[in-house]
Design a protein around this motif. Structure first.
Motif, PDB file in Angstrom:
ATOM      1  N   GLY A   1     -22.143 -31.407  67.050  1.00  0.00           N
ATOM      2  CA  GLY A   1     -22.231 -32.783  67.234  1.00  0.00           C
ATOM      3  C   GLY A   1     -21.806 -33.547  66.030  1.00  0.00           C
ATOM      4  O   GLY A   1     -22.181 -34.899  66.168  1.00  0.00           O
TER       5      GLY A   1
ATOM      6  N   THR B   1     -18.994 -37.669  67.316  1.00  0.00           N
ATOM      7  CA  THR B   1     -19.896 -36.489  67.903  1.00  0.00           C
ATOM      8  C   THR B   1     -19.396 -35.513  68.518  1.00  0.00           C
ATOM      9  O   THR B   1     -19.985 -34.532  69.040  1.00  0.00           O
ATOM     10  CB  THR B   1     -20.961 -37.131  68.403  1.00  0.00           C
ATOM     11  OG1 THR B   1     -20.456 -37.897  69.677  1.00  0.00           O
ATOM     12  CG2 THR B   1     -21.695 -38.296  67.584  1.00  0.00           C
ATOM     13  N   SER B   2     -17.791 -35.477  68.328  1.00  0.00           N
ATOM     14  CA  SER B   2     -17.215 -34.387  69.181  1.00  0.00           C
ATOM     15  C   SER B   2     -17.081 -33.262  68.712  1.00  0.00           C
ATOM     16  O   SER B   2     -16.378 -32.071  69.254  1.00  0.00           O
ATOM     17  CB  SER B   2     -16.042 -35.274  69.733  1.00  0.00           C
ATOM     18  OG  SER B   2     -15.086 -35.214  68.537  1.00  0.00           O
TER      19      SER B   2
ATOM     20  N   ILE C   1      -9.273 -44.899  67.945  1.00  0.00           N
ATOM     21  CA  ILE C   1     -10.665 -44.872  67.938  1.00  0.00           C
ATOM     22  C   ILE C   1     -11.260 -46.151  67.322  1.00  0.00           C
ATOM     23  O   ILE C   1     -10.747 -46.914  66.630  1.00  0.00           O
ATOM     24  CB  ILE C   1     -11.302 -43.691  67.214  1.00  0.00           C
ATOM     25  CG1 ILE C   1     -11.142 -43.779  65.703  1.00  0.00           C
ATOM     26  CG2 ILE C   1     -10.746 -42.355  67.659  1.00  0.00           C
ATOM     27  CD1 ILE C   1     -11.646 -42.768  64.660  1.00  0.00           C
TER      28      ILE C   1
ATOM     29  N   GLN D   1     -17.572 -47.281  67.868  1.00  0.00           N
ATOM     30  CA  GLN D   1     -18.227 -46.762  69.134  1.00  0.00           C
ATOM     31  C   GLN D   1     -17.703 -45.374  69.502  1.00  0.00           C
ATOM     32  O   GLN D   1     -18.271 -44.790  70.562  1.00  0.00           O
ATOM     33  CB  GLN D   1     -18.529 -47.573  69.969  1.00  0.00           C
ATOM     34  CG  GLN D   1     -19.511 -48.823  69.495  1.00  0.00           C
ATOM     35  CD  GLN D   1     -18.802 -49.674  68.603  1.00  0.00           C
ATOM     36  OE1 GLN D   1     -17.316 -50.071  69.187  1.00  0.00           O
ATOM     37  NE2 GLN D   1     -19.369 -50.418  67.810  1.00  0.00           N
ATOM     38  N   SER D   2     -16.546 -44.738  68.997  1.00  0.00           N
ATOM     39  CA  SER D   2     -15.895 -43.555  69.662  1.00  0.00           C
ATOM     40  C   SER D   2     -16.797 -42.495  69.632  1.00  0.00           C
ATOM     41  O   SER D   2     -17.591 -41.996  68.658  1.00  0.00           O
ATOM     42  CB  SER D   2     -14.438 -43.554  68.877  1.00  0.00           C
ATOM     43  OG  SER D   2     -13.935 -42.292  69.527  1.00  0.00           O
ATOM     44  N   ASP D   3     -16.629 -41.532  70.812  1.00  0.00           N
ATOM     45  CA  ASP D   3     -17.294 -40.366  70.641  1.00  0.00           C
ATOM     46  C   ASP D   3     -16.856 -39.370  69.685  1.00  0.00           C
ATOM     47  O   ASP D   3     -17.146 -38.345  69.431  1.00  0.00           O
ATOM     48  CB  ASP D   3     -17.491 -39.671  72.053  1.00  0.00           C
ATOM     49  CG  ASP D   3     -16.114 -39.368  72.742  1.00  0.00           C
ATOM     50  OD1 ASP D   3     -14.902 -39.914  71.915  1.00  0.00           O
ATOM     51  OD2 ASP D   3     -15.954 -38.747  73.705  1.00  0.00           O
TER      52      ASP D   3
ATOM     53  N   ARG E   1      -6.659 -38.351  68.127  1.00  0.00           N
ATOM     54  CA  ARG E   1      -7.074 -39.478  68.930  1.00  0.00           C
ATOM     55  C   ARG E   1      -6.148 -40.493  68.310  1.00  0.00           C
ATOM     56  O   ARG E   1      -6.242 -41.124  67.275  1.00  0.00           O
ATOM     57  CB  ARG E   1      -8.675 -39.899  68.271  1.00  0.00           C
ATOM     58  CG  ARG E   1      -9.745 -38.595  68.815  1.00  0.00           C
ATOM     59  CD  ARG E   1      -9.828 -38.865  70.290  1.00  0.00           C
ATOM     60  NE  ARG E   1     -10.698 -37.764  70.637  1.00  0.00           N
ATOM     61  CZ  ARG E   1     -12.157 -38.206  70.833  1.00  0.00           C
ATOM     62  NH1 ARG E   1     -12.459 -39.508  70.581  1.00  0.00           N
ATOM     63  NH2 ARG E   1     -12.985 -37.146  71.261  1.00  0.00           N
TER      64      ARG E   1
END
Length: 273
Positions: A67, A62-63, A54, A57-59, A51
């Motif tokens: 989760g 939870t990716s 990030i 608030q980045s996903d 990434r």
């Protein structure tokens, strides 16, 4: 970055699919740097999550599996308060603090070697707001010998404003050659050990029976052109076997093996031009 020699530590971390966090002043810088890092180990695919940038608030968080955040990652950030969160996640997943790179926008030249005063700091981000409470980093093992000619040439290019466009290709070319040297013993081992008896019914080579112990024996017999750290023959061989053994047990090895198998399968089917 504390020194140009640090590039070799970063290369080793990437090779072993370990975690790296890049902290920069702006999203563009950290994104470009993260992308450049992944290029250092080509054609080995980095098996973790990449990434380039990030936020809180980045996903990203939870990716991963069930989760959560991914266990292996290279990420870029501009918010120093994320360092603590990423450090905690990394420690829970892989048990080690991620390697942290803090990119500074200043005119001071990067030293060739890390200054001794920086080697014994108690935190990896001692001068960064929001980094308080970070655990001391695990000592980074160094396996590969630094090519003094390369870092000296890189130092000269960095000091020459007219040579800015040459820096990226120069660094990529050097580490592409180093990666090729590192992978060469695997190609030799597979060429010697893969016989028709271990081929699949379709005629494709099967690498599922790869033996780390057998490979290390082959490595000991034939050696490698990659240069390793150590003051004597024994220390260099110990560093060599440690890095190759760690790579064989890393997710990157299986990603590379899968890619190698797929390319050979396509080549045998005449799909590659």
């Amino acid at each position: 970055m504390p020194s140009l020699s640090e590039l070799y530590i970063i290369f080793e971390n990437l090779l072993l699919c370990e975690n790296i966090v890049v902290l920069a002043k702006n999203p563009q810088t950290c994104s470009q740097f993260c992308s450049a890092l992944i290029d250092l180990i080509r054609p080995i695919p980095y098996a973790g999550e990449t990434r380039p940038y990030i936020t809180m608030q980045s996903d990203f968080f939870t990716s991963g599996f069930q989760g959560g955040a991914p266990n292996r990652f290279v990420v870029g950030i501009t918010n120093p308060f994320l360092l603590q969160r990423l450090s905690t996640l990394s420690g829970a997943g892989s048990g080690t603090v991620p390697h942290m790179l803090c990119l500074q926008n200043n005119e001071r030249s990067i030293p060739i070697k890390r200054e001794k005063s920086l080697r014994h700091r108690n935190t990896p981000a001692f001068d960064i707001p929001g980094a308080g409470g970070l655990a001391p980093p695990t000592a980074t093992k160094k396996y590969l010998k630094v090519d003094s000619s390369f870092v000296q040439q890189l130092d000269s290019l960095l000091k020459d404003e007219s040579a800015f466009e040459e820096i990226g290709p120069f660094v990529r070319r050097h580490f592409a050659e180093l990666t090729a040297q590192f992978l060469a013993p695997f190609s030799r081992y597979f060429a010697a050990s893969m016989s028709p008896s271990v081929a699949t019914p379709g005629g494709n080579l099967a690498y599922a029976n790869f033996s780390e112990a057998d490979f290390l024996q082959s490595l000991s017999k034939h050696g490698t052109s990659a240069k390793f750290r150590g003051q004597n023959h024994f220390q260099r061989h110990k560093a060599r076997d440690a890095l190759y053994g760690s790579f064989c047990r890393s997710p990157n090895f299986y990603s590379w093996l899968e890619m190698k198998f797929s390319l050979e399968k396509e080549a045998s089917a005449g799909l590659l031009g």
